[in-house]
Design a protein around this motif. Structure first.
Motif, short mmCIF file in Angstrom:
data_model
loop_
_atom_site.label_atom_id
_atom_site.label_comp_id
_atom_site.label_asym_id
_atom_site.label_seq_id
_atom_site.Cartn_x
_atom_site.Cartn_y
_atom_site.Cartn_z
N VAL A 170 -23.22 33.70 -104.45
CA VAL A 170 -24.11 34.83 -104.24
C VAL A 170 -23.58 35.73 -103.13
O VAL A 170 -23.68 36.95 -103.20
CB VAL A 170 -25.54 34.35 -103.89
CG1 VAL A 170 -26.46 35.52 -103.62
CG2 VAL A 170 -26.09 33.48 -104.99
N GLY A 171 -23.01 35.16 -102.08
CA GLY A 171 -22.61 35.92 -100.91
C GLY A 171 -23.85 36.30 -100.12
O GLY A 171 -24.97 36.18 -100.60
N THR A 172 -23.67 36.72 -98.90
CA THR A 172 -24.83 37.11 -98.11
C THR A 172 -24.59 38.45 -97.44
O THR A 172 -23.52 38.71 -96.91
CB THR A 172 -25.18 36.07 -97.02
OG1 THR A 172 -24.16 36.03 -96.05
CG2 THR A 172 -25.40 34.68 -97.62
N VAL A 173 -25.60 39.27 -97.49
CA VAL A 173 -25.56 40.56 -96.81
C VAL A 173 -25.53 40.32 -95.31
O VAL A 173 -24.74 40.94 -94.58
CB VAL A 173 -26.77 41.43 -97.22
CG1 VAL A 173 -26.85 42.68 -96.37
CG2 VAL A 173 -26.70 41.78 -98.70
N SER A 174 -26.37 39.40 -94.84
CA SER A 174 -26.45 39.17 -93.39
C SER A 174 -25.12 38.66 -92.84
O SER A 174 -24.68 39.09 -91.77
CB SER A 174 -27.60 38.21 -93.05
OG SER A 174 -27.46 36.98 -93.72
N GLY A 175 -24.46 37.76 -93.57
CA GLY A 175 -23.17 37.24 -93.10
C GLY A 175 -22.13 38.34 -92.99
O GLY A 175 -21.35 38.40 -92.03
N PHE A 176 -22.10 39.24 -93.97
CA PHE A 176 -21.16 40.35 -93.96
C PHE A 176 -21.45 41.27 -92.76
O PHE A 176 -20.54 41.68 -92.04
CB PHE A 176 -21.25 41.14 -95.27
CG PHE A 176 -20.26 42.26 -95.38
CD1 PHE A 176 -19.00 42.03 -95.92
CD2 PHE A 176 -20.57 43.53 -94.94
CE1 PHE A 176 -18.08 43.05 -96.02
CE2 PHE A 176 -19.65 44.57 -95.04
CZ PHE A 176 -18.39 44.33 -95.58
N CYS A 177 -22.73 41.57 -92.55
CA CYS A 177 -23.11 42.49 -91.47
C CYS A 177 -22.83 41.89 -90.10
O CYS A 177 -22.43 42.61 -89.18
CB CYS A 177 -24.58 42.88 -91.59
SG CYS A 177 -24.90 43.94 -93.03
N VAL A 178 -23.01 40.59 -89.95
CA VAL A 178 -22.69 39.94 -88.67
C VAL A 178 -21.23 40.17 -88.32
O VAL A 178 -20.88 40.44 -87.18
CB VAL A 178 -23.02 38.42 -88.73
CG1 VAL A 178 -22.35 37.67 -87.59
CG2 VAL A 178 -24.52 38.21 -88.71
N LYS A 179 -20.36 40.11 -89.33
CA LYS A 179 -18.92 40.27 -89.10
C LYS A 179 -18.49 41.73 -88.97
O LYS A 179 -17.54 42.02 -88.25
CB LYS A 179 -18.13 39.63 -90.25
CG LYS A 179 -18.22 38.14 -90.27
CD LYS A 179 -17.46 37.57 -91.45
CE LYS A 179 -17.65 36.07 -91.51
NZ LYS A 179 -17.08 35.50 -92.72
N HIS A 180 -19.17 42.65 -89.66
CA HIS A 180 -18.64 44.02 -89.77
C HIS A 180 -19.46 45.12 -89.11
O HIS A 180 -18.93 46.21 -88.90
CB HIS A 180 -18.44 44.37 -91.24
CG HIS A 180 -17.41 43.53 -91.93
ND1 HIS A 180 -17.50 42.17 -92.04
CD2 HIS A 180 -16.25 43.86 -92.53
CE1 HIS A 180 -16.45 41.70 -92.69
NE2 HIS A 180 -15.68 42.71 -93.00
N ALA A 181 -20.72 44.88 -88.82
CA ALA A 181 -21.55 45.94 -88.22
C ALA A 181 -21.08 46.24 -86.80
O ALA A 181 -20.68 45.33 -86.07
CB ALA A 181 -23.02 45.54 -88.23
N GLU A 182 -21.14 47.49 -86.42
CA GLU A 182 -20.67 47.95 -85.11
C GLU A 182 -21.77 47.92 -84.05
O GLU A 182 -21.87 48.82 -83.23
CB GLU A 182 -20.09 49.35 -85.24
CG GLU A 182 -18.86 49.40 -86.14
CD GLU A 182 -18.36 50.81 -86.36
OE1 GLU A 182 -18.95 51.78 -85.84
OE2 GLU A 182 -17.35 50.95 -87.08
#
Length: 175
Positions: free
Chosen positions: A143-155
């Motif tokens: 599924v992947g996770t939106v939150s996991g991606f944002c933790v890594k990439h959000a500024e």
């Protein structure tokens, strides 16, 4: 000298449970946590930035197997999709106004993980708050996770809030 309020972006989405036209369990929990634990009674010290990302499927027809429609039907479908997001944001905006905390709300279209990070870059909030469904390692792979991606990439700093155990649906993918 008056201090600028702390700007907290909360990404919100609709429930994925069929027949439940309301906020997802996770985004509602993230929003409530933000109000309860951060804002509390300091409403003038915070500004809530509510972002809903409308996910458009590849052909543009959410959950439609086939369609026979006139041009007006297509217009109605577009308006219906828009109004879904508006009703969602209205729920959160009303809650903010009820307690007297300043807020802004908007809708964007696209892949939530990408759009949220783009909006963080554009708006520059002090903090991003996201709900987390609490998927296991196996589910995350598929599924992947939106939150996991944002933790890594959000500024900006990112805070993920898990839903309460008593709010977990029988199918963890539902929210």
């Amino acid at each position: 000298m008056e201090r600028e309020p702390t700007r907290v972006m909360v990404a919100v989405n609709e429930s994925t449970i069929k027949g439940k036209p309301h906020p997802s369990i996770s985004s509602k929990r993230a929003f409530e946590w933000t109000l309860e634990k951060m804002v509390r009674s300091n409403t003038s010290d915070f500004k809530i930035l509510l972002l809903h990302v409308h996910v458009v499927d590849e052909d543009g027809f959410d959950e439609v197997d086939s369609i026979y429609a006139s041009p007006d039907d297509f217009k109605d479908m577009r308006e219906s999709n828009k109004s879904k997001g508006l009703h969602l944001l209205e729920f959160f905006v009303n809650k903010c106004h009820a307690i007297g905390v300043s807020c802004e709300a908007w809708i964007k279209k696209g892949d939530p993980k990408d759009v949220i990070c783009q909006e963080v870059s554009r708006v520059r909030p002090d903090l991003l708050v996201l709900g987390s469904r609490g998927l296991g390692r196996f589910q995350k792979v598929f599924v992947g996770t939106v939150s996991g991606f944002c933790v890594k990439h959000a500024e900006c700093p990112v805070l993920t809030i898990k839903r309460n155990a008593d709010e977990t649906p029988s199918d963890l993918a539902d929210d």
